[in-house]
Each structure stands twice: as structure tokens, then as C-alpha cells.
Design a protein around this motif. Structure first.
Motif, PDB file in Angstrom:
ATOM      1  N   LEU A  29      32.554  45.156  62.058  1.00 58.64           N
ATOM      2  CA  LEU A  29      33.794  45.931  62.122  1.00 58.64           C
ATOM      3  C   LEU A  29      33.546  47.378  61.722  1.00 58.64           C
ATOM      4  N   HIS A  30      34.448  48.256  62.145  1.00 56.18           N
ATOM      5  CA  HIS A  30      34.333  49.650  61.707  1.00 56.18           C
ATOM      6  C   HIS A  30      35.646  50.394  61.898  1.00 56.18           C
ATOM      7  N   HIS A  31      35.898  51.333  61.010  1.00 56.29           N
ATOM      8  CA  HIS A  31      36.903  52.386  61.142  1.00 56.29           C
ATOM      9  C   HIS A  31      38.373  51.968  61.094  1.00 56.29           C
ATOM     10  N   GLU A  32      38.734  50.753  61.471  1.00 63.08           N
ATOM     11  CA  GLU A  32      40.170  50.458  61.538  1.00 63.08           C
ATOM     12  C   GLU A  32      40.462  48.985  61.366  1.00 63.08           C
ATOM     13  N   ILE A  33      41.556  48.714  60.619  1.00 64.35           N
ATOM     14  CA  ILE A  33      42.083  47.359  60.497  1.00 64.35           C
ATOM     15  C   ILE A  33      43.573  47.453  60.235  1.00 64.35           C
ATOM     16  N   SER A  43      32.262  45.490  52.586  1.00 65.86           N
ATOM     17  CA  SER A  43      30.831  45.316  52.818  1.00 65.86           C
ATOM     18  C   SER A  43      30.104  45.313  51.479  1.00 65.86           C
ATOM     19  N   VAL A  44      28.938  44.673  51.466  1.00 65.30           N
ATOM     20  CA  VAL A  44      28.071  44.722  50.287  1.00 65.30           C
ATOM     21  C   VAL A  44      27.160  45.939  50.342  1.00 65.30           C
ATOM     22  N   ASN A  45      27.242  46.703  51.426  1.00 62.62           N
ATOM     23  CA  ASN A  45      26.425  47.901  51.614  1.00 62.62           C
ATOM     24  C   ASN A  45      27.313  49.131  51.464  1.00 62.62           C
ATOM     25  N   ALA A  46      27.067  49.937  50.454  1.00 61.20           N
ATOM     26  CA  ALA A  46      27.906  51.104  50.186  1.00 61.20           C
ATOM     27  C   ALA A  46      27.473  52.338  50.973  1.00 61.20           C
ATOM     28  N   THR A  47      26.377  52.271  51.704  1.00 61.01           N
ATOM     29  CA  THR A  47      25.870  53.468  52.374  1.00 61.01           C
ATOM     30  C   THR A  47      26.451  53.663  53.765  1.00 61.01           C
ATOM     31  N   LYS A  48      26.872  52.594  54.413  1.00 63.19           N
ATOM     32  CA  LYS A  48      27.469  52.705  55.737  1.00 63.19           C
ATOM     33  C   LYS A  48      28.975  52.907  55.569  1.00 63.19           C
ATOM     34  N   TYR A  49      29.437  54.140  55.738  1.00 64.82           N
ATOM     35  CA  TYR A  49      30.761  54.511  55.264  1.00 64.82           C
ATOM     36  C   TYR A  49      31.912  53.723  55.876  1.00 64.82           C
ATOM     37  N   THR A  50      31.849  53.368  57.130  1.00 68.10           N
ATOM     38  CA  THR A  50      32.980  52.669  57.750  1.00 68.10           C
ATOM     39  C   THR A  50      32.581  51.339  58.371  1.00 68.10           C
ATOM     40  N   ARG A  51      31.416  50.862  58.095  1.00 66.56           N
ATOM     41  CA  ARG A  51      30.863  49.669  58.740  1.00 66.56           C
ATOM     42  C   ARG A  51      30.925  48.485  57.787  1.00 66.56           C
ATOM     43  N   GLY A  52      31.574  47.391  58.203  1.00 67.58           N
ATOM     44  CA  GLY A  52      31.708  46.241  57.328  1.00 67.58           C
ATOM     45  C   GLY A  52      31.652  44.930  58.076  1.00 67.58           C
ATOM     46  N   GLU A  53      31.461  43.847  57.317  1.00 68.76           N
ATOM     47  CA  GLU A  53      31.320  42.517  57.915  1.00 68.76           C
ATOM     48  C   GLU A  53      32.304  41.505  57.331  1.00 68.76           C
ATOM     49  N   GLU A  54      33.298  41.991  56.609  1.00 67.73           N
ATOM     50  CA  GLU A  54      34.239  41.083  55.950  1.00 67.73           C
ATOM     51  C   GLU A  54      35.647  41.667  55.997  1.00 67.73           C
ATOM     52  N   LEU A  99      34.950  54.438  48.038  1.00 69.07           N
ATOM     53  CA  LEU A  99      33.998  53.804  48.956  1.00 69.07           C
ATOM     54  C   LEU A  99      32.808  53.157  48.264  1.00 69.07           C
ATOM     55  N   ASP A 100      32.632  53.409  46.977  1.00 75.69           N
ATOM     56  CA  ASP A 100      31.462  52.891  46.277  1.00 75.69           C
ATOM     57  C   ASP A 100      31.657  51.428  45.885  1.00 75.69           C
ATOM     58  N   ILE A 101      30.671  50.855  45.212  1.00 73.51           N
ATOM     59  CA  ILE A 101      30.750  49.483  44.694  1.00 73.51           C
ATOM     60  C   ILE A 101      30.779  49.545  43.173  1.00 73.51           C
ATOM     61  N   PRO A 102      31.796  48.958  42.508  1.00 74.30           N
ATOM     62  CA  PRO A 102      32.937  48.295  43.130  1.00 74.30           C
ATOM     63  C   PRO A 102      33.878  49.306  43.789  1.00 74.30           C
ATOM     64  N   GLY A 103      34.681  48.806  44.722  1.00 74.43           N
ATOM     65  CA  GLY A 103      35.670  49.653  45.366  1.00 74.43           C
ATOM     66  C   GLY A 103      36.997  49.560  44.637  1.00 74.43           C
ATOM     67  N   TYR A 104      37.795  50.604  44.775  1.00 78.51           N
ATOM     68  CA  TYR A 104      39.114  50.622  44.144  1.00 78.51           C
ATOM     69  C   TYR A 104      40.175  51.022  45.161  1.00 78.51           C
ATOM     70  N   LEU A 105      41.291  50.282  45.127  1.00 83.39           N
ATOM     71  CA  LEU A 105      42.479  50.635  45.885  1.00 83.39           C
ATOM     72  C   LEU A 105      43.426  51.373  44.950  1.00 83.39           C
ATOM     73  N   PHE A 106      44.079  52.433  45.456  1.00 88.11           N
ATOM     74  CA  PHE A 106      44.932  53.265  44.615  1.00 88.11           C
ATOM     75  C   PHE A 106      46.293  53.494  45.248  1.00 88.11           C
ATOM     76  N   LEU A 107      47.311  53.619  44.397  1.00 89.51           N
ATOM     77  CA  LEU A 107      48.626  54.116  44.808  1.00 89.51           C
ATOM     78  C   LEU A 107      49.023  55.253  43.875  1.00 89.51           C
ATOM     79  N   ARG A 150      33.281  44.962  46.145  1.00 87.65           N
ATOM     80  CA  ARG A 150      32.644  45.305  47.415  1.00 87.65           C
ATOM     81  C   ARG A 150      32.875  46.798  47.653  1.00 87.65           C
ATOM     82  N   SER A 151      32.221  47.336  48.636  1.00 88.49           N
ATOM     83  CA  SER A 151      32.547  48.670  49.128  1.00 88.49           C
ATOM     84  C   SER A 151      33.715  48.541  50.102  1.00 88.49           C
ATOM     85  N   ILE A 152      34.800  49.246  49.829  1.00 84.25           N
ATOM     86  CA  ILE A 152      35.972  49.218  50.714  1.00 84.25           C
ATOM     87  C   ILE A 152      35.759  50.278  51.790  1.00 84.25           C
ATOM     88  N   LYS A 153      35.531  49.828  52.998  1.00 85.68           N
ATOM     89  CA  LYS A 153      35.256  50.753  54.093  1.00 85.68           C
ATOM     90  C   LYS A 153      36.537  51.371  54.642  1.00 85.68           C
TER      91      LYS A 153
END
Length: 487
Positions: free
Chosen positions: A246-250, A207-218, A166-174, A189-192
Motif C-alpha cells: 500500500l502507499h499514500h492513501e487509505i 509498516s515496520v520500516n520507518a524509512t519508506k515514507y508512504t509505503r506500508g504492508e498493514e 512517521l517514526d517508530i513508534p508512530g503517534y496520532l495527534f489531534l 509501527r511507523s504510521i505512513k
């Protein structure tokens, strides 16, 4: 007479040749090696910049051919020819002379061997064996040293577990079924929220904001190579596109559009319940965006509920329902999990009508108290066709996994999976529970930064400890379609 026998022999030979021709064919591909090999020219390999688990292989062929890479861990005492787990296959580069092939599904600090395979509709050819070795993943990667407390966890599922930091930069993992990291991608970015789609892409809320855990604008969609397939930001097309936070789900909807949860803000006169004439109420909604960034459908909780008459609205107006998951069923209707009311709602996918509520104080199904859920997350339809969710257990601080067969004719919800997990695994907010291969349950405890594994009777199998904040962990069967190969 001799000529007749010779004629018969010729017919027999021809029949044998034709028999071999059809027996050796499989889905219009020859299984055999070419008598005259395809010309595989220069082969070069380079690691992808800033990613030690991706390698690019460049191959030149004299003619336009299909080319892929077959590779394996160079560990002779660990080959398993029965289930072919030792062999991996790249995606296919089709009908080209110059091929750029990305190798993925690699483990850190591991020696590999590989061959280039070139084929057309008649036969295939193999290059000489080549080798390479991956490096150790960088120290700054959040998933640098995952730990597992039980060898039972290894090989408990066939596919991959996906998660993100969830931090910046964000990482996707498998992570594969050996609990090894086999793919990652850095995002500035922060991956929400992230969801691995059935098209082998990953949808994200950023999001460019890492503090809002599930809240994003992109919104951004990536392929496994890290390419951005789609991207849009709030306000990019005014009110005709993404115009809300946006929040929580996509996720993808049934038409391959992008659906997500949104914050909805409305001003109401609440003087009748002790408020002011202009009280801001924050609710939840659904937005659907096509792949051009256009809004094609939206829904709001304000469409079906009146906040003025809602009990206790003055205390709840800043977070009226708190939706935290969204799912579309095969009929196109939506399932939304509302944490504050301990309910899952079904919404008509066309009219937006509220069809039913499951759980809570005013649910439409007669659930006994033992089956009710509290603060739940990740409501979805599992591979058995049942509604499944993580019961976060806000009433007793005990997490639980529950699934129900929903009968809308008789309005019954019959439990199928229903077990409690140890209290020390508790996750008050966030988290999920998913079915793996119809045999196991994977529970992500965000608060504990761990993923726990159980059988369907609730017997504990083990856990994976991560070094980063978790929002959700999901399961995917395969990285990409491997059915094109003639192995």
C-alpha cells in the motif's frame, strides 16, 4: 357554584401541569433535574496508562441508566457561557449499572472540574463537583512543544486538526482550535498515512520500516479509545485479501469498506523501445477490502494504459505514474492524483473505465497554463462540492491552492479557489490543502514541518510549527457525536 369553580380550578391546574410536561420534554428527555435523584454510587477516576490526556471514570448506579461526564477547565476568568466552549462532554454509557467512561479532549498540565450526569427518559441527576489535574505530556512525545507564530491562528476553526508522526513508534495527534494537543495515541509501527473517518475512527497504513515514507504492508483502524477495530496484513488471506503493498492513501469508501492505493507490478516486453523482453514496470492501483479482510474490488493503471506505447516508458518504468491520493465521489467513482503526469483522473467505480483527465499535457479539460498544477497532492471533493488540491508548484517552486467546479456536460473546470502562497512555504513532495468551515484554508507543508492558515483570498493568518515529520494534516469537525446530550 363553589363546586363548579373548584372544578374549573382543577382543570386549569391540570392544563398547566400538562403544559409543563410537554414544554419540558426535548427529544424524549427531561431537561429538568429529578425531584428524587438517581442513585449515583461510587465514582473513581484513573489516568490511562502511558497517556496523560486520557482519564477513565468508573461509575456505579443503582439502576440501569445513561451516564456521561460533563467537565470544564477550572479557570473562572475564562468561562464563556454564550458559546459553551468551557463545557465538554464524554461519550454516553447507555443503559448500564456499571459504567466505564473515557474522558478525552484534555489539555496537558491543566486543572479540571467535572460532574457525573445520570439520566433516564424522565429526568437527570448530577453528582457533586469533583476535580483532577492532568500532567505534562512526556518529553519523548514528538508533539511536546508546538509553536505558533501568530495568535490569529487560534480559534480560526471550530473543530480539530489531525496529523501523525512517521517514526517508530508512530503517534496520532489531534489539536484543537487553541492549537493545543488534546488527544494522542501511540502505535508500535511507523504510521505512513492516517485518515480520520466520519465514524470518529482513524484508518492507518502501517509498516515496520520507518524509512519508506508512504509505503506500508498493514492496515489498522483505531477508535478514540485506542482499540483496534480492524487489522489486516499483506498476505493474510493470500490473493483473496490484501495482496499488494500500500502507499499514500487509505479511506472508507461509500459502503464502509476500506479503499487504498497499491503498487502494481507487471512484466512487459519493451524490446521495441530499447528495453529487454522482461522489463518490470511499477504502476499504481486501487484495492477495496471489506471489514473481514476480503478483497471486493481492484483496479490497475495497466487496465487502461499500455506501457509499451507510452512515451518515455523506459525512463518512467520504475515509477510510472506515482499516484498520491484517492477519493470516491457521491456517485461511487474515483478521483486519483498522479504526480508525475500532473493530472487528476476520474475512474468509473464499477467498470474501472477511465472517464476523464484533468490537467497535464493531454487533459480532457481546456485548462489555461495559469490554472495547471504540478506535482499536486490531496485531490478531493471539498465541502463546496468542488475538486480541490494542493498544487505543489514543481514548475516554479511556489505552492498554490486550487479548486475547480467540474462541469462534465460541457467539459469545463471553473476555478473557485486559486491563490499562491509564499515561496518560502514550498513543499516539493507530500502535503495537502483543505477547506476549514468554508472560510479558511489549511496548508500542510511537509518539508517545512508546518501547517499554514489562510483566508479564501490567500491572506496569511499564521502557522503552527511541529517537531515531527509531517505527511499530511486533515480537519475534522468533532471528536465524536455530542448530539445525544440535553445540555
Amino acid at each position: 357554584m363553589k363546586n363548579l369553580n373548584k372544578s374549573k380550578r382543577s382543570c386549569i391546574v391540570l392544563a398547566l401541569v400538562l403544559s409543563c410536561f410537554f414544554a419540558c420534554k426535548k427529544e424524549n428527555k427531561w431537561e429538568g433535574v429529578c425531584v428524587t435523584p438517581h442513585d449515583i454510587g461510587t465514582v473513581s477516576m484513573n489516568p490511562v496508562k502511558n497517556n496523560i490526556l486520557k482519564y477513565e471514570v468508573l461509575v456505579n448506579t443503582e439502576k440501569a441508566l445513561d451516564v456521561y461526564i460533563k467537565y470544564w477547565i477550572d479557570r473562572k476568568d475564562d468561562l464563556d457561557s454564550i458559546n459553551e466552549k468551557q463545557f465538554y462532554y464524554s461519550q454516553v454509557s447507555k443503559n448500564k449499572k456499571e459504567h466505564q467512561i473515557l474522558l478525552m479532549n484534555l489539555k496537558q498540565n491543566t486543572a479540571y472540574k467535572y460532574v457525573v450526569v445520570a439520566q433516564n427518559d424522565n429526568c437527570k441527576s448530577y453528582s457533586d463537583e469533583k476535580e483532577f489535574k492532568t500532567n505534562s505530556i512526556p518529553y519523548y512525545l514528538p508533539f511536546n512543544h508546538p509553536k505558533t507564530d501568530s495568535t490569529l491562528v487560534k480559534n480560526v476553526f471550530k473543530g480539530y486538526m489531525s496529523s501523525h508522526s512517521l517514526d517508530i513508534p508512530g503517534y496520532l495527534f489531534l489539536i484543537d482550535n487553541d492549537m493545543d494537543l488534546v488527544w494522542y495515541h501511540e502505535v508500535p509501527r511507523s504510521i505512513k498515512v492516517a485518515n480520520w473517518t466520519d465514524q470518529n475512527t482513524v484508518l492507518t497504513i502501517l509498516s515496520v520500516n520507518a524509512t519508506k515514507y508512504t509505503r506500508g504492508e498493514e492496515i489498522a483502524e483505531f477508535d478514540l479509545k485506542g482499540n483496534i477495530l480492524f487489522r489486516t496484513q499483506k498476505g493474510a488471506k493470500g490473493d483473496k485479501g490484501l495482496d499488494k503493498i500500500l502507499h499514500h492513501e487509505i479511506r472508507h469508501d461509500n459502503d464502509n469498506n476500506i479503499m487504498a492505493l497499491t503498487y502494481e507490478e507487471e512484466v512487459y516486453d519493451l524490446t521495441s523501445v530499447g528495453g529487454t523482453a522482461e522489463e518490470l514496470i511499477i504502476g499504481d492501483g486501487i484495492i477495496i477490502i471489506d471489514k473481514e479482510g476480503n478483497k471486493v474490488w481492484e483496479w490497475s493503471v495497466f487496465d487502461v494504459m499500455d506501457p509499451v506505447t507510452y512515451p518515455g516508458i523506459m525512463d518512467k518504468r520504475k515509477d510510472w505514474f506515482h499516484a498520491n491520493s484517492l477519493w470516491q465521489d457521491e456517485n461511487g467513482d474515483f478521483l486519483i492524483s498522479f504526480r508525475t503526469t500532473n493530472q487528476v483522473w476520474k475512474i468509473d467505480g464499477e467498470s474501472g473505465e477511465l472517464i476523464w483527465k484533468l490537467g497535464g499535457e493531454d487533459g480532457d479539460f481546456n485548462l489555461p497554463d495559469s490554472l495547471k498544477f504540478y506535482g499536486q497532492h490531496a485531490a478531493h471533493i471539498n465541502s463546496q462540492g468542488d475538486l480541490m488540491l494542493l498544487d505543489n508548484g514543481l514548475s516554479d517552486s511556489i505552492p498554490k491552492v486550487k479548486s475547480f467546479t467540474i462541469d462534465e456536460t460541457n467539459m469545463t473546470a471553473t476555478p473557485q479557489i486559486n491563490f499562491a502562497m509564499p515561496k518560502e512555504f514550498y513543499s516539493g513532495v507530500k502535503g495537502c490543502a483543505y477547506l476549514l468551515d468554508n472560510e479558511y484554508v489549511m496548508f500542510c507543508s511537509s518539508d517545512k514541518r508546518r501547517v499554514y492558515y489562510f483566508d479564501l483570498d490567500g491572506n496569511y493568518l499564521g502557522q503552527l510549527e511541529t517537531s515531527y515529520k509531517l505527511y499530511r494534516a486533515e480537519y475534522m469537525d468533532e471528536m465524536y457525536d455530542s448530539s445525544e446530550y440535553v445540555k
